[in-house]
Design an enzyme around this catalytic site. Structure first.
Site, mmCIF file in Angstrom:
data_model
loop_
_atom_site.group_PDB
_atom_site.id
_atom_site.type_symbol
_atom_site.label_atom_id
_atom_site.label_comp_id
_atom_site.label_asym_id
_atom_site.label_seq_id
_atom_site.Cartn_x
_atom_site.Cartn_y
_atom_site.Cartn_z
ATOM 1 N N HIS A 261 0.827 -1.203 0.000
ATOM 2 C CA HIS A 261 0.000 0.000 0.000
ATOM 3 C C HIS A 261 0.865 1.258 0.000
ATOM 4 C CE1 HIS A 261 -3.837 -2.107 1.675
ATOM 5 N NE2 HIS A 261 -3.727 -2.201 0.379
ATOM 6 N N ARG B 82 -13.395 4.540 -14.685
ATOM 7 C CA ARG B 82 -13.622 3.440 -13.735
ATOM 8 C C ARG B 82 -14.674 3.871 -12.711
ATOM 9 N NH1 ARG B 82 -7.913 4.039 -13.790
ATOM 10 N NH2 ARG B 82 -6.809 2.373 -14.904
ATOM 11 N N ARG C 269 -17.224 2.841 -18.058
ATOM 12 C CA ARG C 269 -17.340 1.408 -17.783
ATOM 13 C C ARG C 269 -18.315 1.191 -16.628
ATOM 14 N NH1 ARG C 269 -12.050 -1.838 -16.061
ATOM 15 N NH2 ARG C 269 -12.429 -0.759 -14.093
ATOM 16 N N GLU D 44 -11.403 -9.070 -22.286
ATOM 17 C CA GLU D 44 -10.392 -9.385 -21.271
ATOM 18 C C GLU D 44 -10.410 -10.860 -20.873
ATOM 19 O OE1 GLU D 44 -11.258 -6.867 -17.877
ATOM 20 O OE2 GLU D 44 -13.372 -6.847 -18.399
ATOM 21 N N ASN E 201 -4.609 -6.330 -18.966
ATOM 22 C CA ASN E 201 -4.185 -6.847 -17.658
ATOM 23 C C ASN E 201 -4.843 -8.196 -17.362
ATOM 24 O OD1 ASN E 201 -3.076 -4.321 -17.637
ATOM 25 N ND2 ASN E 201 -4.177 -3.584 -15.855
ATOM 26 N N ASP E 202 -6.177 -8.224 -17.411
ATOM 27 C CA ASP E 202 -6.876 -9.477 -17.143
ATOM 28 C C ASP E 202 -6.686 -10.478 -18.271
ATOM 29 O OD1 ASP E 202 -7.846 -9.259 -14.604
ATOM 30 O OD2 ASP E 202 -9.784 -8.431 -15.169
ATOM 31 N N ARG F 294 -0.305 -11.967 -11.280
ATOM 32 C CA ARG F 294 0.909 -11.150 -11.279
ATOM 33 C C ARG F 294 1.249 -10.619 -9.897
ATOM 34 N NH1 ARG F 294 -0.657 -5.406 -14.069
ATOM 35 N NH2 ARG F 294 -2.662 -5.117 -13.067
ATOM 36 N N CYS G 243 -7.076 -0.520 -23.276
ATOM 37 C CA CYS G 243 -7.080 0.291 -22.055
ATOM 38 C C CYS G 243 -6.299 -0.341 -20.907
ATOM 39 C CB CYS G 243 -8.509 0.592 -21.602
ATOM 40 S SG CYS G 243 -9.463 -0.860 -21.158
#
Length: 576
Positions: free
Chosen positions: A189, A299, A335, A434, A457-458, A468, A505
């Site tokens: 974090h 998002r 989205r 994705e 990413n996905d 990952r 994206c």
């Protein structure tokens, strides 16, 4: 020179301030049975005060780093409400007659030791969260003062064994030159927050062969947050060398600003729209200052976080309308809600699942909870009257899902028409590509929507079956795997054959090495962090589409990822 892990890029040169360990040792203090009520009162008052402080920190940071990063503190608040953690403390007070501070300290030690034994980097980072929250509670029970940092007039490099998000929250980023922590990882974090604040950070130093306390307050340090290097007591030559690199970084940032209003066109005439991924109005301003073509991914899940209930229709509408108006006619792709997996809502209890990333999430929740979905769709459709708004559905795996979502969208449009509320009748819909299933039926899906956006990413994670965030196998997460290149080609060819637009994206969109792949495939748009747009645009201005196509043909003949990386590296060198 000490090697570590670069967790937030940038170079810092200055004197160190070593943060003392925020821990206490205490004897096993017992209480009388008559004092139980008083100890519980002390405990609950400490919890209330700790929660108040955490909420304050979250509010103070929201405008600095945006709402996405401040959700870190929601995890801290959740710990103070966690039944397992609190039951452990209450049980020691009630059954073992331990003082509140002793019970808290032992509970911290118990859970931290338990998590540290797990061979999972994510759980080790959560142990730091528990220690952070527990030590905050201890501070109030003991009446201990806060550790004071140097004056704002004395910029410094902060050095700590480990750094918690709440400690980082108290730092003034304008006067903290950099941060060094002996432990930690790029996924912690604190690392996430340091990157959001733009503070160079090096973590996980290799100090096994050094003395116990290698750092002293007041020492001169050089840190390189990109390469993961720390230099103690640098020579004048080293200071000069890194000073030049630091100066070059500043000049590069200033030079790139000159590309903000330059059209993103290759030397041989291919125009590639560069848009921004955003989750807040603050990120929108960064994107616009970088000359973004529009927003390729809004998002919306962050509107649902950092609160105690689902946002109402008007609350969402106000945000969507503001973004649309601020874009002044530029496209805005919104989205729909994408929660589940690693994105949880405190007020929306999701079922426990063995594989949450493969479970109840994203469009699956929306189609199940149509009341929530229609509320969001109404807000988006209403906002379409104020700009070029488009809707995008996440985690699509079938034609049935798209049709179900679009049926609800038509219901919403019909309701708004009956209510006399204006909206864009030509509102476009698209989907995220994705999942490998979506790639395999991309030609079918392209007949149902107006555009695709590839979520790399996905797509990489699901295709290669690699998490990952798992340190043991993260090296296997490779966007340039031969299978990924073939999936990208299949997706784009399916979109082009049906005459719909296709964008990207995911993180690959901002990867300079991937640019020739997108040019070769003839994608229409890349969407990325606003901070990444100008650097990519500069590379685009010097990269030819025809040469990229020749390169991609070679990449498809490669049998290994290593061969693909080598060819991309050689191509990069020829462009630079």
């Amino acid at each position: 020179m000490i090697n570590g892990i670069g967790a937030s890029p940038g170079i810092a040169i200055g004197k160190s301030f070593v943060l003392p360990n925020w821990e206490w040792e205490m004897t096993d203090q017992k209480i009388d049975v008559a004092d139980l009520a008083r100890e519980f009162d002390r405990l609950y008052e400490g919890i209330r005060t700790s929660k108040f402080e955490i909420e304050q920190m979250k509010d103070e940071l929201r405008e600095v780093v945006g709402p996405a990063e401040t959700t870190i503190f929601d995890a801290h608040l959740a710990i103070l409400d966690d039944p397992a953690f609190m039951n452990e403390i209450q049980g020691m007070i009630q059954r073992q007659y331990k003082a509140a501070e002793v019970a808290v300290k032992e509970a911290i030690d118990h859970f931290v030791a338990m998590f540290d034994l797990l061979d999972d980097e994510y759980m080790k980072e959560r142990a730091l969260d528990i220690k952070d929250v527990g030590n905050r509670l201890l501070k109030h029970l003991l009446g201990a003062p806060e550790i004071t940092l140097p004056s704002d007039t004395q910029p410094f490099i902060l050095v700590a064994k480990e750094l918690s998000p709440s400690q980082l929250a108290h730092l003034n980023p304008q006067h903290v030159l950099g941060i060094v922590t002996l432990s930690g990882s790029t996924t912690s974090h604190s690392a996430i927050m340091a990157r959001a604040l733009g503070i160079p950070l090096v973590v996980g130093l290799d100090i096994d062969e050094m003395e116990d306390d290698p750092f002293q307050t007041g020492e001169m340090l050089v840190i390189d947050g990109s390469e993961g290097i720390v230099i103690l007591d640098p020579t004048p030559a080293e200071v000069d060398r890194y000073g030049e690199l630091q100066k070059q970084e500043r000049e590069d940032r200033q030079r790139l600003r000159g590309f903000a209003n330059v059209q993103p066109v290759t030397p041989d005439g291919k125009k590639l729209e560069l848009a921004a991924n955003i989750s807040s109005l603050k990120e929108l301003e960064v994107a616009l200052s970088s000359g973004a073509h529009g927003v390729g991914l809004f998002r919306t899940e962050f509107l649902y976080m950092d609160r105690q209930r689902f946002p109402r229709e008007d609350e969402q509408f106000d945000v969507y309308r503001t973004v649309a108006e601020r874009l002044d006619g530029k496209p805005l792709i919104i989205r729909t809600l994408d929660v589940g997996g690693d994105k949880q809502l405190d007020y929306f209890e999701l079922p426990e699942e063995d594989n949450p990333f493969l479970g109840y999430r994203a469009i699956r929740i929306s189609l199940d909870r149509t009341d929530l979905f229609k509320t969001q769709l109404r807000a988006i459709v209403r906002a379409s009257h104020y700009g070029q708004v488009k809707i995008m559905y996440p985690l699509i795996s079938s034609v049935e899902e798209v049709r179900a979502a679009n049926r609800l969208l038509k219901e919403v449009m019909q309701e708004l028409s009956e209510e006399g509320i204006p909206y864009d009748n030509g509102l476009q819909t698209g989907i995220m590509i994705e999942l490998p299933a979506a790639v395999q039926i991309a030609d079918l899906l392209a007949e149902e929507v107006d555009f695709f956006s590839i979520g790399t990413n996905d797509l990489v994670q699901f295709t290669l079956a690699v998490d990952r965030m798992n340190e043991q196998i993260s090296y296997m997460y490779d966007p340039f795997h031969p299978a990924i290149l073939r999936m990208l080609r299949m997706t784009v060819e399916a979109a082009k054959s049906k005459g719909i637009k296709v964008g990207v994206c995911g993180e690959m969109a901002s990867d300079l090495s991937a640019l020739p792949i997108w040019l070769a495939l003839d994608v229409d748009e890349l969407s990325m962090s606003g901070h990444a747009i100008l650097e990519l645009k500069e590379r685009l201005l010097h990269t030819c589409q025809e040469e990229s196509r020749a390169l991609f043909a070679e990449l498809l003949r490669c049998r290994t990822s290593a061969d693909i990386h080598d060819k991309l590296k050689a191509f990069d060198a020829s462009v630079l």
